[in-house]
Write a protein that holds these residues in place. Structure first.
Motif, mmCIF file in Angstrom:
data_model
loop_
_atom_site.group_PDB
_atom_site.id
_atom_site.type_symbol
_atom_site.label_atom_id
_atom_site.label_comp_id
_atom_site.label_asym_id
_atom_site.label_seq_id
_atom_site.Cartn_x
_atom_site.Cartn_y
_atom_site.Cartn_z
ATOM 1 N N ASN A 18 0.826 -1.230 0.000
ATOM 2 C CA ASN A 18 0.000 0.000 0.000
ATOM 3 C C ASN A 18 0.852 1.268 0.000
ATOM 4 O OD1 ASN A 18 -2.218 -1.720 0.151
ATOM 5 N ND2 ASN A 18 -2.555 -1.348 2.328
ATOM 6 N N ASP A 24 -3.683 -1.698 -2.377
ATOM 7 C CA ASP A 24 -3.807 -2.930 -3.181
ATOM 8 C C ASP A 24 -2.979 -2.903 -4.469
ATOM 9 O OD1 ASP A 24 -5.419 -4.236 -1.376
ATOM 10 O OD2 ASP A 24 -7.260 -4.097 -2.560
ATOM 11 N N ASP A 142 0.057 -7.098 -4.351
ATOM 12 C CA ASP A 142 0.824 -5.943 -3.858
ATOM 13 C C ASP A 142 1.975 -6.344 -2.945
ATOM 14 O OD1 ASP A 142 -1.203 -6.606 -2.061
ATOM 15 O OD2 ASP A 142 -1.685 -4.546 -1.534
ATOM 16 N N ASN A 143 1.900 -7.495 -2.292
ATOM 17 C CA ASN A 143 3.061 -8.036 -1.580
ATOM 18 C C ASN A 143 3.832 -9.030 -2.444
ATOM 19 O OD1 ASN A 143 0.937 -7.752 1.038
ATOM 20 N ND2 ASN A 143 3.024 -7.096 1.423
ATOM 21 N N ARG A 187 -10.038 -5.113 6.288
ATOM 22 C CA ARG A 187 -10.747 -4.667 5.078
ATOM 23 C C ARG A 187 -12.205 -4.339 5.396
ATOM 24 N NH1 ARG A 187 -7.321 -5.626 0.663
ATOM 25 N NH2 ARG A 187 -8.888 -5.376 -0.943
ATOM 26 N N ARG A 234 -8.515 2.706 9.216
ATOM 27 C CA ARG A 234 -7.854 1.574 9.874
ATOM 28 C C ARG A 234 -7.122 1.970 11.155
ATOM 29 N NH1 ARG A 234 -5.317 -2.024 4.891
ATOM 30 N NH2 ARG A 234 -7.204 -3.248 4.556
#
Ligand code: HSE
Length: 312
Positions: A18, A24, A142-143, A187, A234
């Protein structure tokens, strides 16, 4: 005689996804922490999983990220041999620094090496995503992409991976408080829709960030890391978040935010000295609150997962 590899050991990096501006879509690989996975050819077909030290993962192939990724690639290669995979977790599941991605990526790099398949990283990506989906239920890259390719990567909505110039002067502090935040839970707090003005401004920050990296403005790029869409929702899940933000900024962090879906956070600094001070300030917050934690003071790894040793 041309002997095939019978054993290999692979290293895979933790990753920060991120990076505030690319929910994402954006991620980078870290020099530390990282973890190792070992592969041995077997006469018995299939993937046989073994837990290494301090690791207690499910050993059914379909329920294990590394097992699924390894089996998926082996199957595409025509199941030429069986393999024993020893998984040793150092990047803890539920930490927000790409634990499942490291497992998925190590698995495909190891199988590729044992098979001498010579596949490109972009060719390995879909098989690693088969593994990642076991953990997250989704094929988020994304990772996975930075763990596989190293450096900083941006994935477009169609799955095209764009490697970005790596800000090699950045020093990163990653704080991992010892709580688990499930990605699904993290999420669930996000809104389904966002105000148009926030979407427009977030797109502009991401655009400026990518521009600054390409222009070689590594310092300017730090100041583009504004999180308008995700962090505000978050933050409430993050342990002692306000205190961490204040301490890190006061100690000299130029930017920072939630790493992936948390609970880890990342902080961007201009020097090793600055990073060390930011790390110490964050540790004081954790200690004052009696919160167990791990701290990593590191830089971006230009190298993704790779074989560190092999034998024939
Ligand atoms: N980008 C994901 C999230 C985590 O923040 O929920 C990693 O796939």
């Amino acid at each position: 005689m041309n002997q095939v590899p019978t054993f290999c050991r692979v290293w895979a990096p933790a990753t920060v996804a991120n990076l505030n501006v690319g929910f994402d879509a954006l991620g980078c690989a870290l020099k530390a922490p990282g973890e190792f996975m070992e592969f041995r050819r077997m006469s018995q077909p299939g993937v046989h999983l073994v837990n290494g030290p301090n690791t207690a993962l499910p050993l059914e192939v379909e329920a294990n990220v590394a097992g699924k990724a390894a089996a998926s690639l082996l199957s595409a290669l025509g199941n030429p041999f069986g393999v024993e995979v020893t998984v040793t977790k150092s990047i803890l599941p539920g930490s927000g620094i790409g634990s499942s991605a490291a497992s998925a990526v190590a698995a495909v790099v190891g199988i590729d090496a044992l098979a001498e398949a010579g596949m490109r990283r972009d060719e390995l990506l879909p098989f690693a995503l088969d593994g990642e989906a076991v953990a997250s239920g989704a094929r988020h890259a994304d990772n996975v992409a930075p763990a596989l390719m190293g450096g900083m990567t941006l994935i477009d909505p169609q799955g095209k991976v764009c490697p970005l110039p790596v800000p090699t002067s950045w020093h990163l502090v990653v704080l991992h408080p010892q709580v688990v935040i499930k990605t699904a839970e993290s999420r669930a707090v996000l809104p389904g829709e966002v105000p148009l003005s926030d979407a427009v401004n977030q797109a502009a920050w991401l655009g400026r960030f990518v521009h600054d990296l390409h222009a070689g403005n590594e310092l300017e790029a730090m100041y583009a890391l504004e999180d308008l869409l995700v962090g505000p929702h978050r933050g409430a899940l993050m342990p002692h978040w306000d205190a961490c933000q204040t301490a890190a900024k006061d100690a000299g962090a130029r930017a920072g935010g939630i790493s992936g879906s948390g609970p880890s956070s990342f902080w961007v600094c201009r020097s090793a000295e600055e990073a060390s001070e930011v790390g110490a300030a964050l540790q004081r917050v954790m200690s004052a609150q009696g919160m167990g934690h791990h701290l990593h003071v590191t830089t971006i790894s230009t190298q993704g997962a790779h074989v560190v040793s092999q034998s024939h």
